[in-house]
Write an enzyme that holds these catalytic residues in place. Structure first.
Site, short mmCIF file in Angstrom:
data_model
loop_
_atom_site.label_atom_id
_atom_site.label_comp_id
_atom_site.label_asym_id
_atom_site.label_seq_id
_atom_site.Cartn_x
_atom_site.Cartn_y
_atom_site.Cartn_z
N ASP A 26 38.89 25.30 46.55
CA ASP A 26 38.30 25.26 45.21
C ASP A 26 37.52 26.53 44.91
O ASP A 26 37.55 27.04 43.79
CB ASP A 26 37.37 24.05 45.06
N HIS A 53 26.14 27.84 47.42
CA HIS A 53 26.36 27.01 48.60
C HIS A 53 25.01 26.59 49.16
O HIS A 53 23.97 27.20 48.86
CB HIS A 53 27.15 27.78 49.65
N ASP A 112 33.26 23.03 41.01
CA ASP A 112 33.84 24.37 40.94
C ASP A 112 35.06 24.37 40.01
O ASP A 112 35.25 25.28 39.21
CB ASP A 112 34.28 24.87 42.32
N GLY A 142 29.90 20.98 43.73
CA GLY A 142 31.07 21.81 44.03
C GLY A 142 32.15 21.09 44.82
O GLY A 142 33.31 21.05 44.39
N ARG A 190 39.61 33.19 41.70
CA ARG A 190 40.88 33.65 41.14
C ARG A 190 40.89 33.52 39.63
O ARG A 190 41.27 34.45 38.92
CB ARG A 190 42.04 32.85 41.76
N ASP A 242 28.18 31.52 50.71
CA ASP A 242 27.81 31.82 52.09
C ASP A 242 29.07 32.24 52.85
O ASP A 242 29.87 31.39 53.24
CB ASP A 242 27.18 30.59 52.73
N HIS A 258 35.44 22.74 50.89
CA HIS A 258 36.14 22.89 49.61
C HIS A 258 36.52 24.35 49.35
O HIS A 258 36.59 24.78 48.20
CB HIS A 258 35.30 22.31 48.47
#
Length: 124
Positions: free
Chosen positions: A97, A15, A67, A62, A103, A87, A94
Site C-alpha cells: 500500500d 509510520h 494509504d 494506513g 507510485r 520508517d 502494508h
C-alpha cells in the site's frame, strides 16, 4: 474548464516510529499548515490534530486502507502534497500500500516529502 480550488490540501502520514517526528514538525509549522486543508491517516491525523488544534480530516489507519484512501484522493485531484514520514528501517505489513501511494503520487506529479528536511522545503 477546470475549477481551481481555493485552498490546497496536504495529506499527513507517518509510520509508528515516526509519529513523534511528524507531530513535532506540524507543531513547528502550525501557522503555515493553517493555510491548507489537511487530511491524514487515522492515528497520525488524530495525534497531529490534538497537538496543534488544527482541523484534519481523518481517513482509516494506513494498514487498514488509509494509504489507499489518500491515493484515491490524489487520483481525484483532491490532494496537492503529501508529507509521509516513513520508517525505512522497519518492515511494514502494508508495504504494498505504501509503494502504491508513492507510485500514484509520482504518476500524478504530486510532491511527497518522506522526511523533515524535504517537508521543510515543500512547506516554505
Amino acid at each position: 474548464m477546470e475549477k481551481k480550488k481555493e485552498r490546497k490540501t496536504i495529506a499527513l502520514i507517518a509510520h509508528d516510529n515516526k509519529k513523534g517526528e511528524i507531530i513535532g514538525w506540524a507543531v513547528r509549522n502550525r501557522d503555515k499548515l493553517m493555510q491548507y486543508n489537511l487530511c491524514g491517516t487515522g492515528t497520525t491525523a488524530k495525534l497531529v490534530a490534538e497537538a496543534t488544534g488544527l482541523d484534519i480530516k481523518r481517513f482509516l489507519s494506513g494498514p487498514l486502507g488509509g494509504d489507499q484512501q489518500i491515493g484515491a484522493r490524489v487520483a481525484e485531484g483532491e490532494v496537492d502534497m503529501i508529507v509521509f514520514f516513513w520508517d525505512p528501517l522497519q518492515a511494514q505489513p502494508h508495504d504494498p500500500d505504501v509503494k502504491a501511494l508513492m507510485r500514484i503520487a509520482a504518476v500524478y506529479d504530486i510532491p511527497i516529502a518522506t522526511n523533515r528536511a524535504t517537508a521543510d522545503c515543500l512547506i516554505k
